[in-house]
Design a protein around this motif. Sequence first.
Motif, PDB file in Angstrom:
ATOM      1  N   ILE A  80       0.844  -1.205   0.000  1.00  0.00           N
ATOM      2  CA  ILE A  80       0.000   0.000   0.000  1.00  0.00           C
ATOM      3  C   ILE A  80       0.874   1.249   0.000  1.00  0.00           C
ATOM      4  O   ILE A  80       0.648   2.186  -0.775  1.00  0.00           O
ATOM      5  CB  ILE A  80      -0.954  -0.009   1.208  1.00  0.00           C
ATOM      6  N   HIS A  81       1.898   1.268   0.848  1.00  0.00           N
ATOM      7  CA  HIS A  81       2.763   2.445   0.919  1.00  0.00           C
ATOM      8  C   HIS A  81       3.605   2.617  -0.344  1.00  0.00           C
ATOM      9  O   HIS A  81       3.880   3.752  -0.759  1.00  0.00           O
ATOM     10  CB  HIS A  81       3.647   2.377   2.163  1.00  0.00           C
ATOM     11  N   ILE A  82       4.010   1.542  -0.979  1.00  0.00           N
ATOM     12  CA  ILE A  82       4.755   1.652  -2.243  1.00  0.00           C
ATOM     13  C   ILE A  82       3.874   2.276  -3.321  1.00  0.00           C
ATOM     14  O   ILE A  82       4.298   3.197  -4.035  1.00  0.00           O
ATOM     15  CB  ILE A  82       5.293   0.284  -2.689  1.00  0.00           C
ATOM     16  N   VAL A  83       2.645   1.798  -3.456  1.00  0.00           N
ATOM     17  CA  VAL A  83       1.735   2.322  -4.482  1.00  0.00           C
ATOM     18  C   VAL A  83       1.408   3.789  -4.216  1.00  0.00           C
ATOM     19  O   VAL A  83       1.473   4.632  -5.123  1.00  0.00           O
ATOM     20  CB  VAL A  83       0.454   1.460  -4.556  1.00  0.00           C
ATOM     21  N   VAL A  84       1.065   4.117  -2.966  1.00  0.00           N
ATOM     22  CA  VAL A  84       0.747   5.508  -2.627  1.00  0.00           C
ATOM     23  C   VAL A  84       1.974   6.395  -2.845  1.00  0.00           C
ATOM     24  O   VAL A  84       1.865   7.512  -3.362  1.00  0.00           O
ATOM     25  CB  VAL A  84       0.219   5.618  -1.179  1.00  0.00           C
ATOM     26  N   GLY A  85       3.151   5.903  -2.494  1.00  0.00           N
ATOM     27  CA  GLY A  85       4.376   6.667  -2.710  1.00  0.00           C
ATOM     28  C   GLY A  85       4.639   6.944  -4.176  1.00  0.00           C
ATOM     29  O   GLY A  85       5.042   8.056  -4.548  1.00  0.00           O
ATOM     30  N   LEU A  86       4.407   5.967  -5.039  1.00  0.00           N
ATOM     31  CA  LEU A  86       4.594   6.181  -6.475  1.00  0.00           C
ATOM     32  C   LEU A  86       3.608   7.205  -7.016  1.00  0.00           C
ATOM     33  O   LEU A  86       3.970   8.055  -7.846  1.00  0.00           O
ATOM     34  CB  LEU A  86       4.455   4.854  -7.223  1.00  0.00           C
ATOM     35  N   VAL A  87       2.365   7.146  -6.544  1.00  0.00           N
ATOM     36  CA  VAL A  87       1.365   8.137  -6.960  1.00  0.00           C
ATOM     37  C   VAL A  87       1.791   9.527  -6.505  1.00  0.00           C
ATOM     38  O   VAL A  87       1.672  10.511  -7.252  1.00  0.00           O
ATOM     39  CB  VAL A  87      -0.031   7.761  -6.411  1.00  0.00           C
ATOM     40  N   LEU A  88       2.326   9.636  -5.286  1.00  0.00           N
ATOM     41  CA  LEU A  88       2.789  10.929  -4.781  1.00  0.00           C
ATOM     42  C   LEU A  88       3.963  11.458  -5.598  1.00  0.00           C
ATOM     43  O   LEU A  88       4.037  12.664  -5.864  1.00  0.00           O
ATOM     44  CB  LEU A  88       3.184  10.810  -3.304  1.00  0.00           C
ATOM     45  N   VAL A  89       4.863  10.587  -6.027  1.00  0.00           N
ATOM     46  CA  VAL A  89       6.000  11.019  -6.841  1.00  0.00           C
ATOM     47  C   VAL A  89       5.518  11.549  -8.188  1.00  0.00           C
ATOM     48  O   VAL A  89       5.957  12.614  -8.648  1.00  0.00           O
ATOM     49  CB  VAL A  89       7.016   9.865  -7.023  1.00  0.00           C
ATOM     50  N   VAL A  90       4.600  10.840  -8.833  1.00  0.00           N
ATOM     51  CA  VAL A  90       4.080  11.283 -10.126  1.00  0.00           C
ATOM     52  C   VAL A  90       3.350  12.617  -9.971  1.00  0.00           C
ATOM     53  O   VAL A  90       3.542  13.549 -10.771  1.00  0.00           O
ATOM     54  CB  VAL A  90       3.148  10.206 -10.736  1.00  0.00           C
ATOM     55  N   ALA A  91       2.537  12.745  -8.922  1.00  0.00           N
ATOM     56  CA  ALA A  91       1.823  14.006  -8.684  1.00  0.00           C
ATOM     57  C   ALA A  91       2.812  15.132  -8.393  1.00  0.00           C
ATOM     58  O   ALA A  91       2.647  16.252  -8.877  1.00  0.00           O
ATOM     59  CB  ALA A  91       0.848  13.847  -7.524  1.00  0.00           C
ATOM     60  N   GLY A  92       3.848  14.835  -7.629  1.00  0.00           N
ATOM     61  CA  GLY A  92       4.864  15.848  -7.334  1.00  0.00           C
ATOM     62  C   GLY A  92       5.588  16.316  -8.582  1.00  0.00           C
ATOM     63  O   GLY A  92       5.878  17.503  -8.736  1.00  0.00           O
ATOM     64  N   MET A  93       5.874  15.394  -9.486  1.00  0.00           N
ATOM     65  CA  MET A  93       6.519  15.784 -10.742  1.00  0.00           C
ATOM     66  C   MET A  93       5.594  16.664 -11.562  1.00  0.00           C
ATOM     67  O   MET A  93       6.032  17.612 -12.216  1.00  0.00           O
ATOM     68  CB  MET A  93       6.953  14.549 -11.522  1.00  0.00           C
ATOM     69  N   GLY A  94       4.293  16.390 -11.515  1.00  0.00           N
ATOM     70  CA  GLY A  94       3.329  17.238 -12.208  1.00  0.00           C
ATOM     71  C   GLY A  94       3.257  18.627 -11.618  1.00  0.00           C
ATOM     72  O   GLY A  94       3.163  19.622 -12.347  1.00  0.00           O
ATOM     73  N   VAL A  95       3.335  18.725 -10.302  1.00  0.00           N
ATOM     74  CA  VAL A  95       3.297  20.039  -9.641  1.00  0.00           C
ATOM     75  C   VAL A  95       4.567  20.827  -9.958  1.00  0.00           C
ATOM     76  O   VAL A  95       4.514  22.003 -10.313  1.00  0.00           O
ATOM     77  CB  VAL A  95       3.118  19.881  -8.114  1.00  0.00           C
ATOM     78  N   VAL A  96       5.717  20.175  -9.850  1.00  0.00           N
ATOM     79  CA  VAL A  96       6.990  20.863 -10.083  1.00  0.00           C
ATOM     80  C   VAL A  96       7.116  21.325 -11.532  1.00  0.00           C
ATOM     81  O   VAL A  96       7.644  22.402 -11.800  1.00  0.00           O
ATOM     82  CB  VAL A  96       8.175  19.944  -9.681  1.00  0.00           C
ATOM     83  N   SER A  97       6.605  20.520 -12.466  1.00  0.00           N
ATOM     84  CA  SER A  97       6.685  20.919 -13.875  1.00  0.00           C
ATOM     85  C   SER A  97       5.533  21.826 -14.283  1.00  0.00           C
ATOM     86  O   SER A  97       5.387  22.166 -15.454  1.00  0.00           O
ATOM     87  CB  SER A  97       6.734  19.678 -14.773  1.00  0.00           C
ATOM     88  N   ASN A  98       4.715  22.239 -13.307  1.00  0.00           N
ATOM     89  CA  ASN A  98       3.611  23.189 -13.497  1.00  0.00           C
ATOM     90  C   ASN A  98       2.591  22.699 -14.522  1.00  0.00           C
ATOM     91  O   ASN A  98       2.073  23.471 -15.313  1.00  0.00           O
ATOM     92  CB  ASN A  98       4.149  24.572 -13.870  1.00  0.00           C
TER      93      ASN A  98
END
Length: 89
Positions: A16-34
């Motif tokens: 569960i934590h691996i999947v949620v962590g991967l989703v957070l990384v993808v979302a973070g990359m989307g935020v950083v790249s605006n």
Amino acid sequence: MSEYVYRFNLTAWGWIHIVVGLVLVVAGMGVVSNQTWGRGAGVAAAGISLITQFIFIPYYPAWAITVMVLDLAIIFALTRFHLGTDGGH
């Protein structure tokens, strides 16, 4: 820990934590790249993380509460402040 309504073994929590962590990384990359989808995905991912950490409290309360506070700060920041703007001035 048999008193809790929700009960997972530690292997399930790991996945569960691996999947949620991967989703957070993808979302973070989307935020950083605006990206336009980044803010919504970031709020959704932080909300999912907040829920999973709440359920994880019986297993490791210090970590779960710390991450919950960070998730709330992320949700606040993503819904309040906008990158690339002058703050409405």
